[in-house]
Scaffold this active site. Sequence first.
Site, PDB file in Angstrom:
ATOM      1  N   ASN A   1       0.886  -1.172   0.000  1.00 36.38           N
ATOM      2  CA  ASN A   1       0.000   0.000   0.000  1.00 36.38           C
ATOM      3  C   ASN A   1       0.917   1.213   0.000  1.00 36.38           C
ATOM      4  O   ASN A   1       1.508   1.541   1.019  1.00 36.38           O
ATOM      5  CB  ASN A   1      -0.882  -0.029   1.262  1.00 36.38           C
ATOM      6  CG  ASN A   1      -1.670   1.264   1.440  1.00 36.38           C
ATOM      7  OD1 ASN A   1      -1.723   2.100   0.532  1.00 36.38           O
ATOM      8  ND2 ASN A   1      -2.274   1.433   2.609  1.00 36.38           N
TER       9      ASN A   1
ATOM     10  N   HIS B   1      -9.384   1.266   4.891  1.00 36.62           N
ATOM     11  CA  HIS B   1      -8.114   1.456   5.603  1.00 36.62           C
ATOM     12  C   HIS B   1      -8.349   2.384   6.796  1.00 36.62           C
ATOM     13  O   HIS B   1      -9.145   3.309   6.726  1.00 36.62           O
ATOM     14  CB  HIS B   1      -7.063   2.049   4.659  1.00 36.62           C
ATOM     15  CG  HIS B   1      -5.694   1.994   5.255  1.00 36.62           C
ATOM     16  ND1 HIS B   1      -5.254   2.937   6.166  1.00 36.62           N
ATOM     17  CD2 HIS B   1      -4.691   1.094   5.115  1.00 36.62           C
ATOM     18  CE1 HIS B   1      -4.026   2.606   6.546  1.00 36.62           C
ATOM     19  NE2 HIS B   1      -3.666   1.502   5.931  1.00 36.62           N
TER      20      HIS B   1
HETATM   21  P1  13P Z   1       3.160   0.447   7.654  1.00 37.39           P
HETATM   22  O1  13P Z   1       3.655  -0.848   7.048  1.00 37.39           O
HETATM   23  O2  13P Z   1       3.881   1.652   7.115  1.00 37.39           O
HETATM   24  O3  13P Z   1       3.103   0.392   9.133  1.00 37.39           O
HETATM   25  O4  13P Z   1       1.650   0.623   7.145  1.00 37.39           O
HETATM   26  C1  13P Z   1       0.772  -0.444   7.233  1.00 37.39           C
HETATM   27  C2  13P Z   1      -0.449  -0.116   6.470  1.00 37.39           C
HETATM   28  O5  13P Z   1      -1.198   0.770   6.834  1.00 37.39           O
HETATM   29  C3  13P Z   1      -0.713  -0.870   5.243  1.00 37.39           C
HETATM   30  O6  13P Z   1      -1.993  -0.616   4.764  1.00 37.39           O
END
Ligand code: 13P
Length: 252
Positions: A10, A96
């Site tokens: 993402n 999300h």
């Molecule tokens: P991080 O891997 O940067 O902690 O983010 C996780 C996330 O929100 C993936 O959708």
Amino acid sequence: MMRQRLVAGNWKMFGNSARNQLLLEGLASQVATIGKLSCAVCVPFPYLYQARSVLAGSGVGWGAQNVSQQPKGAFTGEVSVSMLADFGCRYVIVGHSERRKLFHEDDQLVAAKAKAVLEQKMTPIVCIGESLDERERGVTEGVVSRQLGCVIKEIGIDGLLRSVVAYEPVWAIGTGKTATPEQAQRVHAYLRKLMSEQDAGVARHVTMLYGGSVKAANAAALFAMEDIDGGLIGGASLDLNEFMSICKAAVR
Ligand code: 13P
């Protein structure tokens, strides 16, 4: 039974054409070396074209990070599911925690988006997870069961077979504080149990990702857990070597 394993990046609101090009070309050329695993990236709307062009035929999936629940109409600035499907997207992240919190998306809206994505034969990556406050109050299970329950009500338990569920504890996102493999597994197992109360066959087959500060260094331990089928990767998906190592860690 083997569930489909998946590592999805993402990118959030990061990237530019030059940097994306290097990252996407790297993924396209290296992914063949990692065996039987699905790997995908969810990119900002303006870069979908670039993802489609560079990743064509590579085996790396791609998609979007959000979509409107409305089919069409006077909704300035929004993008519809039929547009994403028309463009060729396979995946769409819905719900999300950043969208729930910063853009006030509630359970109903997230469920409606998941349904709209499925209706266009794309795969929603449905994100759920508790905040730090909720974890400290001991209501994690209540929160994730409400979030997942709302989606199941909208898409039906069978709809989960064509979806991916991502458990992302909000306190672990972008904080460097990963849930321990045992903490993550406990919630994944709980979610699978909830699903199996409605349909044991579905519960066994649903791909469930963990997300929140996954890095090359902690990925293997997380992905070794029984009910964790891969990861949804934020920051570390912007670094080719880091992301490839995470993908390799998911191969069983
Ligand atoms: P991080 O891997 O940067 O902690 O983010 C996780 C996330 O929100 C993936 O959708």
